[in-house]
Design a protein around this motif. Structure first.
Motif, PDB file in Angstrom:
ATOM      1  N   PHE A 118     -17.297  -7.103 -20.392  1.00 61.98           N
ATOM      2  CA  PHE A 118     -16.093  -7.598 -19.805  1.00 61.98           C
ATOM      3  C   PHE A 118     -15.902  -8.096 -18.463  1.00 61.98           C
ATOM      4  CE2 PHE A 118     -11.531  -7.537 -18.722  1.00 61.98           C
ATOM      5  CZ  PHE A 118     -10.897  -8.130 -19.839  1.00 61.98           C
ATOM      6  N   GLN A 168     -10.300   1.638 -16.486  1.00 59.72           N
ATOM      7  CA  GLN A 168     -10.080   0.567 -17.344  1.00 59.72           C
ATOM      8  C   GLN A 168     -11.205  -0.089 -17.417  1.00 59.72           C
ATOM      9  OE1 GLN A 168      -6.955  -0.147 -18.689  1.00 59.72           O
ATOM     10  NE2 GLN A 168      -8.017  -1.903 -19.774  1.00 59.72           N
ATOM     11  N   ASN A 225      -7.787  -7.495 -14.581  1.00 62.38           N
ATOM     12  CA  ASN A 225      -8.661  -6.376 -14.810  1.00 62.38           C
ATOM     13  C   ASN A 225      -8.607  -5.745 -16.263  1.00 62.38           C
ATOM     14  OD1 ASN A 225      -9.906  -7.000 -12.362  1.00 62.38           O
ATOM     15  ND2 ASN A 225      -8.396  -6.123 -11.358  1.00 62.38           N
ATOM     16  N   GLY A 226      -8.335  -6.572 -17.516  1.00 62.76           N
ATOM     17  CA  GLY A 226      -8.437  -5.859 -18.376  1.00 62.76           C
ATOM     18  C   GLY A 226      -7.172  -5.362 -18.913  1.00 62.76           C
ATOM     19  N   ARG A 227      -6.133  -5.498 -18.087  1.00 62.96           N
ATOM     20  CA  ARG A 227      -4.807  -4.876 -18.503  1.00 62.96           C
ATOM     21  C   ARG A 227      -3.797  -6.304 -18.884  1.00 62.96           C
ATOM     22  NH1 ARG A 227      -6.048  -1.866 -13.895  1.00 62.96           N
ATOM     23  NH2 ARG A 227      -6.443   0.258 -14.176  1.00 62.96           N
ATOM     24  N   ASP A 251      -5.938  14.901  -0.579  1.00 65.05           N
ATOM     25  CA  ASP A 251      -4.711  14.850  -1.583  1.00 65.05           C
ATOM     26  C   ASP A 251      -5.179  15.661  -2.738  1.00 65.05           C
ATOM     27  OD1 ASP A 251      -3.604  13.249   0.200  1.00 65.05           O
ATOM     28  OD2 ASP A 251      -3.358  11.486  -0.834  1.00 65.05           O
ATOM     29  N   PRO A 301       1.042  13.583   0.489  1.00 66.09           N
ATOM     30  CA  PRO A 301       0.318  13.636   1.781  1.00 66.09           C
ATOM     31  C   PRO A 301      -0.375  12.394   2.354  1.00 66.09           C
ATOM     32  CG  PRO A 301      -0.886  14.979   0.220  1.00 66.09           C
ATOM     33  CD  PRO A 301       0.657  14.360  -0.566  1.00 66.09           C
ATOM     34  N   SER A 302      -0.418  11.482   1.377  1.00 62.42           N
ATOM     35  CA  SER A 302      -1.206   9.879   1.744  1.00 62.42           C
ATOM     36  C   SER A 302       0.195   9.105   2.491  1.00 62.42           C
ATOM     37  CB  SER A 302      -1.817   9.225   0.933  1.00 62.42           C
ATOM     38  OG  SER A 302      -3.144  10.024   1.010  1.00 62.42           O
ATOM     39  N   TYR A 303       1.398   9.756   2.423  1.00 68.79           N
ATOM     40  CA  TYR A 303       2.315   8.902   2.768  1.00 68.79           C
ATOM     41  C   TYR A 303       2.749   9.360   4.308  1.00 68.79           C
ATOM     42  CZ  TYR A 303       7.069   6.500   3.177  1.00 68.79           C
ATOM     43  OH  TYR A 303       8.003   5.674   3.441  1.00 68.79           O
ATOM     44  N   ARG A 327      -9.456   4.645   4.726  1.00 66.56           N
ATOM     45  CA  ARG A 327      -9.157   4.114   3.592  1.00 66.56           C
ATOM     46  C   ARG A 327     -10.469   3.647   2.952  1.00 66.56           C
ATOM     47  NH1 ARG A 327      -3.482   1.094   4.921  1.00 66.56           N
ATOM     48  NH2 ARG A 327      -2.398   3.038   5.422  1.00 66.56           N
ATOM     49  N   HIS A 387      -3.046  19.801   4.894  1.00 67.43           N
ATOM     50  CA  HIS A 387      -3.522  19.862   3.498  1.00 67.43           C
ATOM     51  C   HIS A 387      -5.146  20.010   3.498  1.00 67.43           C
ATOM     52  CE1 HIS A 387       0.062  18.429   1.913  1.00 67.43           C
ATOM     53  NE2 HIS A 387       0.092  17.606   2.852  1.00 67.43           N
ATOM     54  N   THR A 409       0.674   7.884  -7.775  1.00 64.91           N
ATOM     55  CA  THR A 409      -0.954   8.121  -8.253  1.00 64.91           C
ATOM     56  C   THR A 409      -0.878   7.153  -9.783  1.00 64.91           C
ATOM     57  OG1 THR A 409      -0.315  10.002  -9.398  1.00 64.91           O
ATOM     58  CG2 THR A 409      -1.711  10.123  -7.540  1.00 64.91           C
ATOM     59  N   ASP A 410       0.424   7.089 -10.390  1.00 66.87           N
ATOM     60  CA  ASP A 410       0.554   6.346 -11.577  1.00 66.87           C
ATOM     61  C   ASP A 410       0.585   4.959 -11.253  1.00 66.87           C
ATOM     62  OD1 ASP A 410       1.349   6.773 -14.721  1.00 66.87           O
ATOM     63  OD2 ASP A 410       1.405   4.793 -13.999  1.00 66.87           O
ATOM     64  N   ASN A 448     -13.259  -1.254 -21.003  1.00 65.18           N
ATOM     65  CA  ASN A 448     -13.494  -2.792 -21.223  1.00 65.18           C
ATOM     66  C   ASN A 448     -15.015  -2.730 -21.252  1.00 65.18           C
ATOM     67  OD1 ASN A 448     -10.801  -3.245 -21.203  1.00 65.18           O
ATOM     68  ND2 ASN A 448     -11.021  -3.983 -19.223  1.00 65.18           N
ATOM     69  N   ASN A 474       1.832   3.128   6.727  1.00 69.30           N
ATOM     70  CA  ASN A 474       1.126   3.037   5.494  1.00 69.30           C
ATOM     71  C   ASN A 474       0.985   1.608   4.738  1.00 69.30           C
ATOM     72  OD1 ASN A 474       1.889   5.810   4.658  1.00 69.30           O
ATOM     73  ND2 ASN A 474       3.995   5.331   5.140  1.00 69.30           N
ATOM     74  N   ASN A 524      -7.487  11.530   1.691  1.00 68.07           N
ATOM     75  CA  ASN A 524      -5.972  11.176   2.093  1.00 68.07           C
ATOM     76  C   ASN A 524      -6.175   9.842   2.584  1.00 68.07           C
ATOM     77  OD1 ASN A 524      -3.915  10.758   4.363  1.00 68.07           O
ATOM     78  ND2 ASN A 524      -3.220  12.405   3.113  1.00 68.07           N
ATOM     79  N   LEU A 525      -5.112   8.878   2.127  1.00 63.51           N
ATOM     80  CA  LEU A 525      -5.285   7.556   2.795  1.00 63.51           C
ATOM     81  C   LEU A 525      -5.407   7.087   4.124  1.00 63.51           C
ATOM     82  CD1 LEU A 525      -2.723   5.522   0.260  1.00 63.51           C
ATOM     83  CD2 LEU A 525      -5.418   5.033   0.476  1.00 63.51           C
ATOM     84  N   ASN A 526      -4.817   8.064   4.986  1.00 59.62           N
ATOM     85  CA  ASN A 526      -4.556   7.888   6.504  1.00 59.62           C
ATOM     86  C   ASN A 526      -5.301   8.784   7.188  1.00 59.62           C
ATOM     87  OD1 ASN A 526      -2.693   5.502   6.050  1.00 59.62           O
ATOM     88  ND2 ASN A 526      -1.270   7.077   5.294  1.00 59.62           N
ATOM     89  N   LYS A 567     -16.032  -7.060  -6.280  1.00 56.67           N
ATOM     90  CA  LYS A 567     -15.343  -8.096  -6.075  1.00 56.67           C
ATOM     91  C   LYS A 567     -14.442  -8.375  -4.861  1.00 56.67           C
ATOM     92  CE  LYS A 567     -13.811  -7.896 -10.985  1.00 56.67           C
ATOM     93  NZ  LYS A 567     -12.627  -7.415 -12.035  1.00 56.67           N
ATOM     94  N   ASN A 580       1.028  -1.299  -0.113  1.00 51.98           N
ATOM     95  CA  ASN A 580      -0.051  -0.010   0.102  1.00 51.98           C
ATOM     96  C   ASN A 580       0.842   1.178  -0.071  1.00 51.98           C
ATOM     97  OD1 ASN A 580      -2.633   1.117   0.166  1.00 51.98           O
ATOM     98  ND2 ASN A 580      -1.691   2.274   2.355  1.00 51.98           N
TER      99      ASN A 580
END
Lengths: 431, 528
Positions: free
Chosen positions: B119, B111, A354-356, B270, A399-401, B392, B4, A75-76, B115, A261, B262-264, B441, A68
């Motif tokens: 799919f 994605q 998942n399609g990739r 973010d 900021p999420s780290y 999360r 933030h 983000t990529d 699809n 994290n 934000n995740l946390n 899922k 995680n």
């Protein structure tokens, strides 16, 4: 309470059946971990071999196998997958997870950095990707969640070590491939003192066969010791009288019992803590271990987009597990022989996730669920409340780290990554 | 508090975002129209006409606010206060026809959207038997032969007005090279019986728990999309709540281009990814699932499940209604089991200020709300999950905008047994992959996530028995239920093994769509 039985090996695997010395060593190691945790983090944590009287319940705690931390940093997604699949050097620099690597030297003066590497996969699941030479596509991926301590104990029987590596990695393994040929030194981050961490002839957990076949975990944070400490620390109460902390995110920052994290640590600590707040005794189920709970076949498709029938039995091969395969330590994903595409053998790299297109082991790790088992018994003793000695700060660029600092420190503003990977539990020599 | 916070409450482009996304049409009648684009040039011209019809967030929100205010003053539904709304969405196929150089933005598109639902269908656990009406090839809408390029949602308080509006749009579209081939209208069940207002066909009040979306209408410091009280939970890691106890969530989780959770830290956001292409800004992904509800099958399952469970001595006081409510996590009135574990409490069910004010961390076992109950599976609230802390979970929420279709089932009318009825499930989210598909899922369709209750028998907790699926496991599902007797956990499992009925919620259509902003419609969808 008296300890009446031996700790089982992870998944109750039978490697030590012919070697009672190793079975004893394993028991001693785990006994030591539990004794220390029970002493350091009283009063609710107990030894699972001698549980308190009362009904025992088991919580199967699950989490995702993809780190995680990379979700927090990138983000990529493609970049995150790439990073997760890469090996990192023990060179004292920050890895792709923004964790500071330890540095290994071949001499006691801190010169000559060794080329040893580790996997940047810190959710107690690590993997090794095998590529098909002809097509450049992924052919098979090996996954492991075996704690390094187990193999460290096992390495005391070098015949057994070699036999298992030959069985699981390659018939070409020779013993010298698996051992450090020289002494190994590391600088202590706190004292800057150089200390010896492995001796010539010690088992080298970072050996090339482990790197290529994922025999056991090697990320410095992925240890059974860490799992036990986390559960034990989680079993303590935190906060102040009248305001006992309960939020999983707040707890891990306060107690610093793990990596905030991760998917795994906040949840493991939180489940232990929820039980403690309810006044229950807490421990880990014997056999203590980290396990692969399963792979989600719904995320995989054939090249034409169609789903894969009987994926669990045909594509997913369990390599090391309990006798009923419910506790998986090591597994392989590959396309069964004879499955064809375009007139040739289909490869993993032909599949879609998942399609990739399946291009990274990390994509598969994302479909793997990990697990461990916390046990509890009602009517534990009164537990004191511990104040928060730590807090979390978030990184200015990501900021999420989050990272943990002492509670009396201000959050640093510039490049505040402060995660230093500790690896004492992997060292054979403690000076 | 985080550094933030500033991103948490961005000013929303209220005249650019389509109205159903964040405000919700909330109408008694809603029509879905599916179209194929036959003449792209003409269709692009038509976009200039239809864009004027599209209802914005500002319009829908303002009307809803006025309606609510009037209702409060009158103490009943205000007669004659009506509106009719239109929103538009495109499938990937539709976008490819309409948008030039779509290859340039491929990387940024979700994605599963690319699809398509067909799919994903099998991965979502949909039935695959050739004869099954849930097989995607048998779908009423959205099968490989019938994926709409355009999906229009038209909603109104008055059915006559809705019909007239729909017919008008269908005619005008036809003149502009866009052919309508799917037309379906859903109704709030109060249309058939006022006592069923807000219910779905299994008899439960629906749509009780929606996330509160952050963001403001203007620079005015309190001009929030979702109003909230001045005091909030003291632990700054817990989410801030709206008046109705719903957690406040950064708008970027639902509308593209805004800060995301934000995740946390539940109270931090973010920044939005600055590289997102303009065409996607202020847009949202729309999931449509036509979910047929087989009420007699569900009732039969409830009867079997209730008998399976009540055969265990400690569960002998179980009733079918209680069992059914355990599956959902709420009583039919909407009252949460968490707050009213023994019996339904219609007053609580109606009280939107109280019926969401609960959590699960004090009920780890699920004695009150089973861990596998539908509302707990899809929204584990304050619990740690397989993802880590509950902050999360906030990134997994969706905005549901569905409406029932078909006439309600009545036991006394045998004819009603075989009618097609169900839910036109609609949800908006910034990522179909990370939100709708994740929930389906990873949580509903899995027996060991998002959490497992502590079990004396080493059981996993099981599947969402309401709508969860187990496509690869022979459609078998199980659920674990627990009660506490003298500090001992007593456990019972309900299994579908060996039952003749396996499905009571059957997908019979749908699709994945993108709902663009008004600006985007005006530029990227009309350019020649």
């Amino acid at each position: 309470m008296s300890n009446t039985s031996h700790f089982k090996t992870p998944a109750d695997i039978r490697d030590f059946d012919q070697n009672s010395h190793l079975a004893n060593e394993w028991n001693d190691l785990l006994s030591g971990y539990f004794t220390k945790s029970i002493s350091d983090f009283p009063p609710l944590f107990f030894d699972p071999r001698s549980p308190p009287v009362g009904q025992i319940t088991t919580s199967h705690i699950t989490w995702g196998g993809f780190p995680n931390i990379l979700n927090a940093l990138d983000t990529d997604k493609e970049e995150a997958y790439k990073k997760a699949d890469k090996l990192a050097l023990f060179d004292g620099n920050f890895n792709d997870l923004e964790q500071k690597s330890p540095q290994f030297f071949s001499d006691p003066n801190g010169h000559n950095t060794l080329p040893e590497k580790y996997r940047q996969q810190d959710e107690y699941l690590e993997w090794a990707v095998h590529i098909d030479d002809n097509s450049g596509k992924i052919k098979e991926i090996f996954f492991t969640c075996e704690g390094p301590e187990y193999w460290d104990v096992l390495s005391q029987d070098q015949n057994l070590l070699l036999q298992l590596y030959k069985q699981y990695a390659s018939p070409n393994v020779v013993l010298s491939d698996l051992l450090f040929l020289d002494d190994v030194y590391q600088k202590d981050e706190n004292t800057n003192m150089i200390k010896k961490v492995f001796q010539s002839g010690d088992y080298n957990p970072y050996n090339k066969w482990n790197l290529s076949a994922a025999i056991h975990l090697i990320h410095p944070s992925n240890t059974l010791g860490a799992e036990i400490t986390l559960a034990a620390q989680g079993s303590q109460l935190y906060g102040t009288t009248g305001n006992i902390l309960s939020d999983p995110g707040t707890l891990i920052c306060c107690a610093a019992y793990g990596e905030p994290n991760r998917n795994s640590d906040p949840t493991i600590g939180s489940i232990a803590n929820t039980q403690a707040r309810a006044g229950n005794w807490v421990s880990l189920r014997d056999p203590v271990g980290l396990y692969i709970s399963g792979i989600d076949d719904s995320q995989f498709q054939k090249p034409d987009g169609s789903n894969i029938s009987d994926f669990d039995n045909r594509y997913w091969t369990i390599l090391r597990a309990s006798s009923d395969n419910s506790l998986i330590l090591r597994a392989k994903l590959s396309v069964p022989e004879g499955e064809m595409v375009d007139g040739r053998q289909m490869l993993l790299g032909d599949l879609l996730v998942n399609g990739r297109p399946l291009k990274y082991g990390a994509q598969v790790a994302e479909a793997i669920t990990m697990g461990l088992f916390v046990i509890t018994v009602p009517n534990g003793p009164h537990a004191d409340i511990n104040p928060c000695h730590f807090k979390c700060c978030s990184d200015t660029d990501h900021p999420s780290y989050e990272f943990i600092v002492d509670s009396n420190r201000n959050c640093p503003q510039a490049h505040p990554f402060a995660r230093i990977l500790r690896m004492n539990s992997l060292s054979r020599v403690h000076t | 508090m985080s550094q933030h916070d500033g991103n948490l409450e961005p000013i929303l482009d209220v005249n650019d975002i389509q109205g159903n996304i964040l405000a919700g049409f909330n109408k008694d009648h809603q029509t879905l129209l599916g179209f194929t684009i036959d003449n792209i040039d003409k269709a692009r011209e038509y976009m200039q006409i239809i864009t004027k019809e599209i209802s914005t967030l500002y319009e829908v929100f303002s009307f809803n606010k006025a309606y609510k205010s009037r209702k409060q003053r009158l103490g009943k539904e205000p007669f004659g206060m009506i509106s009719t709304w239109v929103n538009i969405a495109f499938s990937y196929g539709g976008m490819k026809k309409m948008v030039k150089n779509i290859a340039e933005i491929e990387h940024y598109l979700d994605q599963p959207f690319k699809n398509g639902l067909t799919f994903s269908s099998q991965g979502l656990g949909d039935p695959v038997g050739e004869q099954s009406e849930g097989n995607l090839h048998n779908w009423i809408i959205g099968s490989p032969r019938s994926i709409p390029d355009i999906l229009l949602i038209i909603a109104s308080d008055m059915l006559d007005v809705l019909k007239a509006k729909s017919n008008d749009i269908i005619e005008t579209a036809k003149e502009n090279g866009i052919t309508n081939f799917y037309h379906e209208t859903g109704h709030d069940l109060s249309y058939f019986n006022e006592e069923k207002r807000g219910q779905e066909h299994f008899g439960f009040k629906d749509g009780v728990s929606q996330p509160g979306v952050r963001g403001k209408f203007s620079n005015n410091p309190t001009d929030y999309l979702t109003s909230r009280p001045s005091t909030q939970p003291s632990d700054s890691n817990l989410p801030e709540l709206s008046y109705t106890g719903r957690p406040l969530i950064a708008p970027g989780e639902f509308v593209i281009g805004y800060p995301t959770q934000n995740l946390n830290n539940s109270r931090a956001a973010d920044p939005a990814d600055p590289s997102i292409p303009k065409i996607l800004l202020n847009g949202s992904y729309l999931v449509y699932r036509r979910l047929k509800q087989d009420v007699p099958a569900f009732e039969k399952f409830v009867d079997i499940g209730y008998h399976q469970l009540s055969s265990i001595q400690e569960f002998s006081e179980m009733t079918p209604e209680k069992f059914k409510s355990l599956i959902v996590g709420r009583w039919p009135s909407g009252a949460p089991l968490s707050l009213s574990p023994e019996r339904d409490n219609p007053r609580l069910g109606k009280d939107s200020y109280k019926n969401n004010a609960f959590a699960y961390s004090d009920d780890l076992n699920g004695f009150k709300t089973p861990v596998i109950s539908h509302i707990r599976k899809v929204n584990p609230r304050d619990q740690a999950t397989d993802l880590g802390g509950p902050s999360r979970t906030l990134k997994k929420r969706i905005l549901r905008r569905g409406i029932p279709y078909g006439v309600p089932f009545e036991k006394s009318k045998p004819d009603s047994m075989n009618c097609d009825r169900g839910l036109l499930f609609l949800s908006y989210q910034a990522s179909i992959e990370n939100q709708f598909e994740f929930l389906s899922k990873n949580w509903m369709n899995r027996s060991d996530k998002p959490t497992n209750a502590p079990s004396p028998n080493n059981y996993d907790s099981g599947y969402d028995m309401l709508i969860g699926q187990n496509g690869s496991g022979g459609r078998k599902r199980f659920g674990t239920f627990q009660i506490n007797r003298n500090s001992n956990v007593i456990e019972g499992q309900v299994k579908t093994d060996g039952l003749n009925i396996l499905d009571w919620v059957i997908p019979t259509g749908g699709g994945y769509f993108f709902s663009p902003s008004i600006k985007s419609l005006k530029s990227f969808f009309v350019e020649h």
